[in-house]
Design a protein around this motif. Structure first.
Motif, PDB file in Angstrom:
ATOM      1  N   LEU A  79       9.952 -44.550  31.251  1.00  0.00           N
ATOM      2  CA  LEU A  79      10.467 -44.780  29.900  1.00  0.00           C
ATOM      3  C   LEU A  79      10.774 -43.462  29.199  1.00  0.00           C
ATOM      4  CD1 LEU A  79       8.159 -47.709  28.742  1.00  0.00           C
ATOM      5  CD2 LEU A  79      10.625 -47.809  29.135  1.00  0.00           C
ATOM      6  N   ILE A  80       9.942 -42.453  29.425  1.00  0.00           N
ATOM      7  CA  ILE A  80      10.196 -41.134  28.832  1.00  0.00           C
ATOM      8  C   ILE A  80      11.490 -40.547  29.391  1.00  0.00           C
ATOM      9  CG2 ILE A  80       9.351 -38.767  28.696  1.00  0.00           C
ATOM     10  CD1 ILE A  80       6.495 -39.926  28.631  1.00  0.00           C
ATOM     11  N   LEU A  81      11.650 -40.610  30.698  1.00  0.00           N
ATOM     12  CA  LEU A  81      12.871 -40.090  31.329  1.00  0.00           C
ATOM     13  C   LEU A  81      14.095 -40.865  30.855  1.00  0.00           C
ATOM     14  CD1 LEU A  81      11.580 -39.516  34.976  1.00  0.00           C
ATOM     15  CD2 LEU A  81      11.972 -37.779  33.210  1.00  0.00           C
ATOM     16  N   LEU A  82      13.947 -42.191  30.756  1.00  0.00           N
ATOM     17  CA  LEU A  82      15.076 -43.006  30.303  1.00  0.00           C
ATOM     18  C   LEU A  82      15.473 -42.633  28.884  1.00  0.00           C
ATOM     19  CD1 LEU A  82      16.988 -45.419  30.803  1.00  0.00           C
ATOM     20  CD2 LEU A  82      15.189 -46.907  29.875  1.00  0.00           C
ATOM     21  N   THR A  83      14.509 -42.411  28.027  1.00  0.00           N
ATOM     22  CA  THR A  83      14.798 -42.059  26.639  1.00  0.00           C
ATOM     23  C   THR A  83      15.461 -40.684  26.538  1.00  0.00           C
ATOM     24  OG1 THR A  83      12.881 -43.354  25.932  1.00  0.00           O
ATOM     25  CG2 THR A  83      13.793 -41.804  24.340  1.00  0.00           C
ATOM     26  N   ILE A  84      14.977 -39.716  27.324  1.00  0.00           N
ATOM     27  CA  ILE A  84      15.545 -38.356  27.287  1.00  0.00           C
ATOM     28  C   ILE A  84      16.984 -38.351  27.790  1.00  0.00           C
ATOM     29  CG2 ILE A  84      15.378 -36.056  28.301  1.00  0.00           C
ATOM     30  CD1 ILE A  84      12.352 -36.347  28.248  1.00  0.00           C
ATOM     31  N   PHE A  85      17.238 -38.978  28.943  1.00  0.00           N
ATOM     32  CA  PHE A  85      18.570 -38.895  29.537  1.00  0.00           C
ATOM     33  C   PHE A  85      19.596 -39.781  28.836  1.00  0.00           C
ATOM     34  CE2 PHE A  85      16.124 -37.044  32.998  1.00  0.00           C
ATOM     35  CZ  PHE A  85      16.970 -36.058  33.474  1.00  0.00           C
ATOM     36  N   SER A  86      19.104 -40.829  28.203  1.00  0.00           N
ATOM     37  CA  SER A  86      20.077 -41.693  27.512  1.00  0.00           C
ATOM     38  C   SER A  86      20.208 -41.334  26.037  1.00  0.00           C
ATOM     39  CB  SER A  86      19.658 -43.166  27.637  1.00  0.00           C
ATOM     40  OG  SER A  86      18.400 -43.364  27.010  1.00  0.00           O
ATOM     41  N   TYR A 135      11.680 -37.537  21.241  1.00  0.00           N
ATOM     42  CA  TYR A 135      12.669 -37.360  20.184  1.00  0.00           C
ATOM     43  C   TYR A 135      12.906 -35.880  19.880  1.00  0.00           C
ATOM     44  CZ  TYR A 135      14.436 -41.699  18.270  1.00  0.00           C
ATOM     45  OH  TYR A 135      15.164 -42.854  18.076  1.00  0.00           O
ATOM     46  N   VAL A 136      11.842 -35.101  19.881  1.00  0.00           N
ATOM     47  CA  VAL A 136      11.975 -33.657  19.630  1.00  0.00           C
ATOM     48  C   VAL A 136      12.775 -33.000  20.746  1.00  0.00           C
ATOM     49  CG1 VAL A 136      10.717 -31.481  19.351  1.00  0.00           C
ATOM     50  CG2 VAL A 136       9.855 -33.585  18.281  1.00  0.00           C
ATOM     51  N   SER A 147      19.691 -31.771  11.838  1.00  0.00           N
ATOM     52  CA  SER A 147      19.955 -33.069  11.194  1.00  0.00           C
ATOM     53  C   SER A 147      18.649 -33.862  11.090  1.00  0.00           C
ATOM     54  CB  SER A 147      21.019 -33.849  11.977  1.00  0.00           C
ATOM     55  OG  SER A 147      22.183 -33.077  12.122  1.00  0.00           O
ATOM     56  N   VAL A 148      17.790 -33.326  10.306  1.00  0.00           N
ATOM     57  CA  VAL A 148      16.437 -33.901  10.241  1.00  0.00           C
ATOM     58  C   VAL A 148      16.462 -35.316   9.692  1.00  0.00           C
ATOM     59  CG1 VAL A 148      14.137 -33.599   9.260  1.00  0.00           C
ATOM     60  CG2 VAL A 148      15.471 -31.600   9.952  1.00  0.00           C
ATOM     61  N   PHE A 149      17.232 -35.532   8.649  1.00  0.00           N
ATOM     62  CA  PHE A 149      17.211 -36.837   7.994  1.00  0.00           C
ATOM     63  C   PHE A 149      17.701 -37.939   8.929  1.00  0.00           C
ATOM     64  CE2 PHE A 149      19.313 -40.160   5.522  1.00  0.00           C
ATOM     65  CZ  PHE A 149      18.244 -40.615   4.771  1.00  0.00           C
ATOM     66  N   ARG A 150      18.862 -37.650   9.616  1.00  0.00           N
ATOM     67  CA  ARG A 150      19.419 -38.655  10.509  1.00  0.00           C
ATOM     68  C   ARG A 150      18.481 -38.957  11.660  1.00  0.00           C
ATOM     69  NH1 ARG A 150      24.943 -37.003  13.045  1.00  0.00           N
ATOM     70  NH2 ARG A 150      25.554 -37.141  10.841  1.00  0.00           N
ATOM     71  N   THR A 151      17.886 -37.913  12.248  1.00  0.00           N
ATOM     72  CA  THR A 151      16.986 -38.102  13.385  1.00  0.00           C
ATOM     73  C   THR A 151      15.687 -38.787  12.964  1.00  0.00           C
ATOM     74  OG1 THR A 151      17.875 -36.090  14.368  1.00  0.00           O
ATOM     75  CG2 THR A 151      15.817 -36.922  15.280  1.00  0.00           C
ATOM     76  N   SER A 152      15.106 -38.305  11.878  1.00  0.00           N
ATOM     77  CA  SER A 152      13.812 -38.854  11.454  1.00  0.00           C
ATOM     78  C   SER A 152      13.933 -40.283  10.958  1.00  0.00           C
ATOM     79  CB  SER A 152      13.205 -37.972  10.356  1.00  0.00           C
ATOM     80  OG  SER A 152      14.069 -37.934   9.221  1.00  0.00           O
TER      81      SER A 152
END
Length: 421
Positions: A79-86, A135-136, A147-152
């Motif tokens: 799941l971590i890899l999927l989140t990073i690559f996608s 996310y980081v 783009s802190v606001f959009r990401t957070s």
């Protein structure tokens, strides 16, 4: 899966696991489509297939929770890899992903498999930390860390969803399992209650049989010996009526006394077995026996009786012993006077009956059926009997019964009353 299996806790959990597997397979479509824009569709599909295979293995192959830990760790890494690559920018500059839903489905399966809430909290915290770090990493790799606001905002939205999912899912499962436990406990209590009722019915039946046998034995012991004695006395009277009229009269008088005593014994047994004694104390009852004896035979009886309440069996024994002793004294000893004493000594209740009959030589004395029965009955009650006599000096019966035979709550004082008749 049949309906009977669904009635059990394992059956419900099994059904939920199938539902989660089905939802995971369905979610593969939007997740794969979302990865087309990022150019990692091949990697995404591979990860999703492995996640489905992992869930199938846990559902059909691996049975224990400890054996599933490896597969849950593998799921988390995938799941971590999927989140990073996608999680790269698409053409509009925003991230489009449904990975958090896949996260929730995998966590749901873990929550179902875990035997304790503590494990669920640890798994949730680890995955939440990994999700935050992911996310980081995505922000750094894609160059929009500013783009802190959009990401957070997207992150916190998904964080709220994770928290709500954790709380609602675990709360529901906890309530369900508690209810199942309560239902099982209630069922066990009901079964135990039914077993106790069945045991009580059997005990009641056994008690009734024992009580019936006891009453039959009581009547037999009470009336059998007296009737035998009456028959012997009347037979003796028939033989002596011509040769010795006085002896015949004496036998008839003794038989009459024995018959009255037998009737009184039967009445006493019935009253005591039914828990009543015609609203008189035991002292008054014994005094009534002595009064009837004097009225019917003309003998003199002095008495000193303490007002003490005994158990029903002990009272019957005392009354029968008094009648037996007086009857034997008149019939065998030619007694014309008796002294009776019943004394409450606290730890013991002592019985004494003496007469002025001709007495016997104790060295050659043999206990008959009646006296041996008295001794056996006294020993059964935990007491003892002593017979003493000398030729020309009368006969004496002493009985000592344990104080535990006294009825609690009844009058057991040592008040003495002397009646000379």
């Amino acid at each position: 899966m049949n309906l009977k299996a669904l009635k059990t806790d394992k059956g419900v959990i099994r059904l939920l696991e199938f539902v989660i597997l089905l939802l995971l397979a369905v979610m593969c479509i939007p997740v794969a489509l979302a990865s087309v824009e990022t150019g990692v569709i091949g990697f995404t599909i591979t990860v999703l297939v492995v996640l489905i295979v992992s869930m199938v293995v846990k559902l059909f192959v691996v049975k224990t929770f400890n054996s599933k830990i490896f597969w849950f760790v593998l799921d988390s890494v995938l799941l971590i890899l999927l989140t990073i690559f996608s999680g790269v920018r698409n053409r509009s500059g925003e991230t489009t992903t449904y990975n958090y839903i896949v996260y929730m489905l995998v966590l749901s399966e873990f929550y179902l498999s875990s035997p304790s809430l503590r494990n669920n909290v640890i798994m949730f915290a680890v995955n939440l930390g990994a999700y935050t770090i992911t996310y980081v990493v995505i922000a750094i790799l894609n160059g929009y860390i500013g783009s802190v606001f959009r990401t957070s905002s997207q992150y916190f939205l998904e964080l709220i969803v994770f928290f709500l999912h954790f709380i609602m899912f675990n709360f529901s499962m906890t309530v369900y399992r508690k209810n199942r436990t309560i239902e099982e406990n209630v069922k066990e209590l009901e079964e135990s209650r039914n077993e106790l009722l069945r045991a009580y019915d059997k005990l009641e039946e056994v008690t009734l049989i024992e009580e019936r046998n006891r009453i039959a034995k009581e009547i037999h012991d009470t009336a059998g010996h007296s009737l035998t004695t009456i028959i012997m006395q009347t037979e003796a009277a028939k033989l002596a009526v011509d040769a010795s009229p006085e002896e015949a009269k004496r036998c008839i008088a003794a038989a009459n006394i024995q018959a009255k005593n037998c009737l009184d014994e039967l009445r006493l047994s019935v009253h005591l077995l039914s828990g009543r004694r015609e609203n008189v104390s035991f002292k008054e009852y014994l005094e009534g026996i002595l009064g009837e004896t004097q009225d019917g035979t003309g003998v003199t009886v002095r008495s000193r009786i303490d007002d003490v309440d005994l158990s029903g069996e002990a009272e019957r024994f005392i009354a029968n012993t008094l009648r037996e002793g007086i009857s034997n004294g008149i019939r065998h000893g030619g007694s014309t006077a008796f002294f009776f004493e019943l004394k409450d000594k606290g730890n013991f209740v002592d019985f004494l009956l003496s007469d002025n009959g001709k007495g016997v030589d104790m060295q050659n004395f043999k206990e008959g059926f009646g006296l041996s029965g008295l001794r056996a009955k006294a020993e059964k009650l935990g007491g003892m009997v002593r017979f003493s006599s000398e030729e020309g000096e009368g006969f004496e019966i002493e009985v000592s019964l344990p104080g535990k035979l006294k009825e609690t709550g009844g009058e057991s004082g040592a008040e003495e009353a002397e009646n000379e008749n």
